[in-house]
Design a protein around this motif. Structure first.
Motif, PDB file in Angstrom:
ATOM      1  N   GLU A  74       6.328   7.921  12.042  1.00 28.58           N
ATOM      2  CA  GLU A  74       5.374   8.903  12.572  1.00 28.58           C
ATOM      3  C   GLU A  74       4.092   8.964  11.744  1.00 28.58           C
ATOM      4  O   GLU A  74       2.999   9.121  12.289  1.00 28.58           O
ATOM      5  CB  GLU A  74       6.047  10.282  12.623  1.00 28.58           C
ATOM      6  N   SER A  75       4.211   8.794  10.446  1.00 26.95           N
ATOM      7  CA  SER A  75       3.034   8.879   9.572  1.00 26.95           C
ATOM      8  C   SER A  75       2.088   7.690   9.730  1.00 26.95           C
ATOM      9  O   SER A  75       0.950   7.734   9.264  1.00 26.95           O
ATOM     10  CB  SER A  75       3.470   8.998   8.116  1.00 26.95           C
ATOM     11  N   LEU A  76       2.543   6.629  10.398  1.00 23.96           N
ATOM     12  CA  LEU A  76       1.719   5.434  10.570  1.00 23.96           C
ATOM     13  C   LEU A  76       1.147   5.272  11.975  1.00 23.96           C
ATOM     14  O   LEU A  76       0.347   4.379  12.218  1.00 23.96           O
ATOM     15  CB  LEU A  76       2.548   4.184  10.224  1.00 23.96           C
ATOM     16  N   LYS A  77       1.530   6.137  12.895  1.00 24.94           N
ATOM     17  CA  LYS A  77       1.165   5.941  14.309  1.00 24.94           C
ATOM     18  C   LYS A  77      -0.330   5.951  14.590  1.00 24.94           C
ATOM     19  O   LYS A  77      -0.780   5.404  15.587  1.00 24.94           O
ATOM     20  CB  LYS A  77       1.866   6.961  15.183  1.00 24.94           C
ATOM     21  N   ASP A  78      -1.130   6.531  13.697  1.00 24.17           N
ATOM     22  CA  ASP A  78      -2.579   6.568  13.876  1.00 24.17           C
ATOM     23  C   ASP A  78      -3.308   5.555  12.999  1.00 24.17           C
ATOM     24  O   ASP A  78      -4.535   5.586  12.897  1.00 24.17           O
ATOM     25  CB  ASP A  78      -3.109   7.979  13.591  1.00 24.17           C
ATOM     26  N   THR A  79      -2.557   4.657  12.374  1.00 29.68           N
ATOM     27  CA  THR A  79      -3.150   3.665  11.484  1.00 29.68           C
ATOM     28  C   THR A  79      -3.835   2.565  12.292  1.00 29.68           C
ATOM     29  O   THR A  79      -3.216   1.929  13.135  1.00 29.68           O
ATOM     30  CB  THR A  79      -2.075   3.038  10.571  1.00 29.68           C
ATOM     31  N   ARG A  80      -5.112   2.370  12.021  1.00 32.44           N
ATOM     32  CA  ARG A  80      -5.890   1.344  12.710  1.00 32.44           C
ATOM     33  C   ARG A  80      -5.960   0.097  11.830  1.00 32.44           C
ATOM     34  O   ARG A  80      -6.151   0.195  10.620  1.00 32.44           O
ATOM     35  CB  ARG A  80      -7.298   1.854  12.989  1.00 32.44           C
ATOM     36  N   ILE A  81      -5.787  -1.064  12.460  1.00 30.44           N
ATOM     37  CA  ILE A  81      -5.935  -2.331  11.749  1.00 30.44           C
ATOM     38  C   ILE A  81      -6.931  -3.194  12.515  1.00 30.44           C
ATOM     39  O   ILE A  81      -7.077  -3.057  13.736  1.00 30.44           O
ATOM     40  CB  ILE A  81      -4.583  -3.061  11.564  1.00 30.44           C
ATOM     41  N   ALA A  82      -7.595  -4.080  11.805  1.00 36.13           N
ATOM     42  CA  ALA A  82      -8.628  -4.918  12.418  1.00 36.13           C
ATOM     43  C   ALA A  82      -8.051  -5.886  13.450  1.00 36.13           C
ATOM     44  O   ALA A  82      -8.721  -6.230  14.425  1.00 36.13           O
ATOM     45  CB  ALA A  82      -9.372  -5.690  11.333  1.00 36.13           C
ATOM     46  N   GLU A  83      -6.817  -6.285  13.265  1.00 31.84           N
ATOM     47  CA  GLU A  83      -6.216  -7.308  14.132  1.00 31.84           C
ATOM     48  C   GLU A  83      -5.792  -6.790  15.503  1.00 31.84           C
ATOM     49  O   GLU A  83      -5.506  -7.580  16.403  1.00 31.84           O
ATOM     50  CB  GLU A  83      -5.002  -7.938  13.431  1.00 31.84           C
ATOM     51  N   VAL A  84      -5.715  -5.470  15.670  1.00 27.74           N
ATOM     52  CA  VAL A  84      -5.288  -4.872  16.948  1.00 27.74           C
ATOM     53  C   VAL A  84      -6.290  -3.790  17.317  1.00 27.74           C
ATOM     54  O   VAL A  84      -6.652  -2.963  16.481  1.00 27.74           O
ATOM     55  CB  VAL A  84      -3.861  -4.280  16.830  1.00 27.74           C
TER      56      VAL A  84
ATOM     57  N   ARG B 101       2.955  -4.108  24.455  1.00 28.45           N
ATOM     58  CA  ARG B 101       4.149  -4.539  23.718  1.00 28.45           C
ATOM     59  C   ARG B 101       3.792  -5.637  22.737  1.00 28.45           C
ATOM     60  O   ARG B 101       4.207  -5.642  21.581  1.00 28.45           O
ATOM     61  CB  ARG B 101       5.208  -5.051  24.691  1.00 28.45           C
ATOM     62  N   ALA B 102       3.001  -6.595  23.201  1.00 27.34           N
ATOM     63  CA  ALA B 102       2.567  -7.678  22.315  1.00 27.34           C
ATOM     64  C   ALA B 102       1.676  -7.135  21.202  1.00 27.34           C
ATOM     65  O   ALA B 102       1.796  -7.540  20.041  1.00 27.34           O
ATOM     66  CB  ALA B 102       1.825  -8.750  23.116  1.00 27.34           C
ATOM     67  N   LYS B 103       0.790  -6.198  21.543  1.00 28.46           N
ATOM     68  CA  LYS B 103      -0.102  -5.624  20.536  1.00 28.46           C
ATOM     69  C   LYS B 103       0.671  -4.821  19.495  1.00 28.46           C
ATOM     70  O   LYS B 103       0.358  -4.875  18.306  1.00 28.46           O
ATOM     71  CB  LYS B 103      -1.154  -4.734  21.201  1.00 28.46           C
ATOM     72  N   ILE B 104       1.657  -4.082  19.930  1.00 23.53           N
ATOM     73  CA  ILE B 104       2.399  -3.270  18.966  1.00 23.53           C
ATOM     74  C   ILE B 104       3.256  -4.158  18.057  1.00 23.53           C
ATOM     75  O   ILE B 104       3.407  -3.863  16.879  1.00 23.53           O
ATOM     76  CB  ILE B 104       3.229  -2.167  19.652  1.00 23.53           C
ATOM     77  N   ARG B 105       3.753  -5.255  18.605  1.00 29.66           N
ATOM     78  CA  ARG B 105       4.484  -6.200  17.746  1.00 29.66           C
ATOM     79  C   ARG B 105       3.549  -6.788  16.687  1.00 29.66           C
ATOM     80  O   ARG B 105       3.927  -6.924  15.523  1.00 29.66           O
ATOM     81  CB  ARG B 105       5.093  -7.320  18.586  1.00 29.66           C
ATOM     82  N   LYS B 106       2.343  -7.127  17.092  1.00 29.76           N
ATOM     83  CA  LYS B 106       1.356  -7.649  16.148  1.00 29.76           C
ATOM     84  C   LYS B 106       1.023  -6.579  15.107  1.00 29.76           C
ATOM     85  O   LYS B 106       0.933  -6.863  13.920  1.00 29.76           O
ATOM     86  CB  LYS B 106       0.097  -8.079  16.900  1.00 29.76           C
ATOM     87  N   TRP B 107       0.849  -5.338  15.559  1.00 30.34           N
ATOM     88  CA  TRP B 107       0.554  -4.227  14.654  1.00 30.34           C
ATOM     89  C   TRP B 107       1.680  -4.064  13.637  1.00 30.34           C
ATOM     90  O   TRP B 107       1.431  -3.915  12.447  1.00 30.34           O
ATOM     91  CB  TRP B 107       0.360  -2.952  15.474  1.00 30.34           C
ATOM     92  N   LYS B 108       2.929  -4.093  14.115  1.00 27.46           N
ATOM     93  CA  LYS B 108       4.074  -3.931  13.202  1.00 27.46           C
ATOM     94  C   LYS B 108       4.163  -5.095  12.218  1.00 27.46           C
ATOM     95  O   LYS B 108       4.414  -4.887  11.031  1.00 27.46           O
ATOM     96  CB  LYS B 108       5.380  -3.824  14.009  1.00 27.46           C
ATOM     97  N   LYS B 109       3.947  -6.305  12.698  1.00 25.34           N
ATOM     98  CA  LYS B 109       4.005  -7.486  11.830  1.00 25.34           C
ATOM     99  C   LYS B 109       2.954  -7.374  10.724  1.00 25.34           C
ATOM    100  O   LYS B 109       3.249  -7.617   9.559  1.00 25.34           O
ATOM    101  CB  LYS B 109       3.765  -8.748  12.654  1.00 25.34           C
ATOM    102  N   TYR B 110       1.747  -6.978  11.079  1.00 27.02           N
ATOM    103  CA  TYR B 110       0.688  -6.830  10.089  1.00 27.02           C
ATOM    104  C   TYR B 110       1.035  -5.752   9.071  1.00 27.02           C
ATOM    105  O   TYR B 110       0.834  -5.918   7.874  1.00 27.02           O
ATOM    106  CB  TYR B 110      -0.634  -6.509  10.774  1.00 27.02           C
ATOM    107  N   ASN B 111       1.554  -4.624   9.525  1.00 28.37           N
ATOM    108  CA  ASN B 111       1.879  -3.526   8.625  1.00 28.37           C
ATOM    109  C   ASN B 111       3.043  -3.856   7.703  1.00 28.37           C
ATOM    110  O   ASN B 111       3.101  -3.337   6.598  1.00 28.37           O
ATOM    111  CB  ASN B 111       2.147  -2.240   9.398  1.00 28.37           C
ATOM    112  N   VAL B 112       3.969  -4.684   8.129  1.00 29.11           N
ATOM    113  CA  VAL B 112       5.085  -5.083   7.268  1.00 29.11           C
ATOM    114  C   VAL B 112       4.574  -6.010   6.167  1.00 29.11           C
ATOM    115  O   VAL B 112       5.024  -5.945   5.029  1.00 29.11           O
ATOM    116  CB  VAL B 112       6.188  -5.788   8.100  1.00 29.11           C
ATOM    117  N   GLN B 113       3.601  -6.853   6.491  1.00 27.80           N
ATOM    118  CA  GLN B 113       3.064  -7.816   5.515  1.00 27.80           C
ATOM    119  C   GLN B 113       2.203  -7.141   4.464  1.00 27.80           C
ATOM    120  O   GLN B 113       2.025  -7.660   3.384  1.00 27.80           O
ATOM    121  CB  GLN B 113       2.230  -8.880   6.230  1.00 27.80           C
ATOM    122  N   HIS B 114       1.656  -5.978   4.767  1.00 30.88           N
ATOM    123  CA  HIS B 114       0.731  -5.326   3.825  1.00 30.88           C
ATOM    124  C   HIS B 114       1.304  -4.056   3.277  1.00 30.88           C
ATOM    125  O   HIS B 114       1.803  -3.215   3.720  1.00 30.88           O
ATOM    126  CB  HIS B 114      -0.607  -5.066   4.495  1.00 30.88           C
TER     127      HIS B 114
END
Length: 114
Positions: free
Chosen positions: A32-42, A101-114
């Motif tokens: 829940e604390s990450l749901k508003d996190t913006r990343i450049a890749e998505v 769905r594809a965007k959220i997977r990309k978002w999750k992948k990026y957030n796990v790496q960083h």
């Protein structure tokens, strides 16, 4: 039969719901604390993705069969007989769930790496 050709309101609602469930499954893994996190890749945050999609099933419920499947009942649907309101709803609900769905997977992948 095209992916946007539905025989009934129920069939359209089931397609929206099935796409929603797949998306929701991806969304459940986000803290829940990450749901508003913006990343450049998505281009959207998880919260923005879900906000875009809310309300489609309720809106479909308010429409008659004629409104959904007869071209021209609402002027904004245009005059092309291949674009009844059901098709507009499909491209603004079922299709984005798949894209998100594809965007959220990309978002999750990026957030796990960083």
């Amino acid at each position: 039969m095209s992916s946007y050709d539905y025989a009934s309101k129920l069939e359209l609602k089931e397609a929206i719901h099935a796409s929603y469930l797949l998306f929701d499954n991806e969304f459940q893994e986000i803290d829940e604390s990450l749901k508003d996190t913006r990343i450049a890749e998505v281009d959207k945050t998880p919260a923005e993705m879900i906000a875009y999609q809310l309300g489609w099933l309720d809106w479909v419920d308010t429409l008659s069969h004629e409104e959904l499947f007869t071209q021209g009942i609402h002027k904004w649907t245009g005059t092309n007989p291949n674009w009844p309101m059901a098709r507009w709803i499909h491209i603004n609900s079922v299709a984005p769930f798949k894209t998100f769905r594809a965007k959220i997977r990309k978002w999750k992948k990026y957030n796990v790496q960083h």
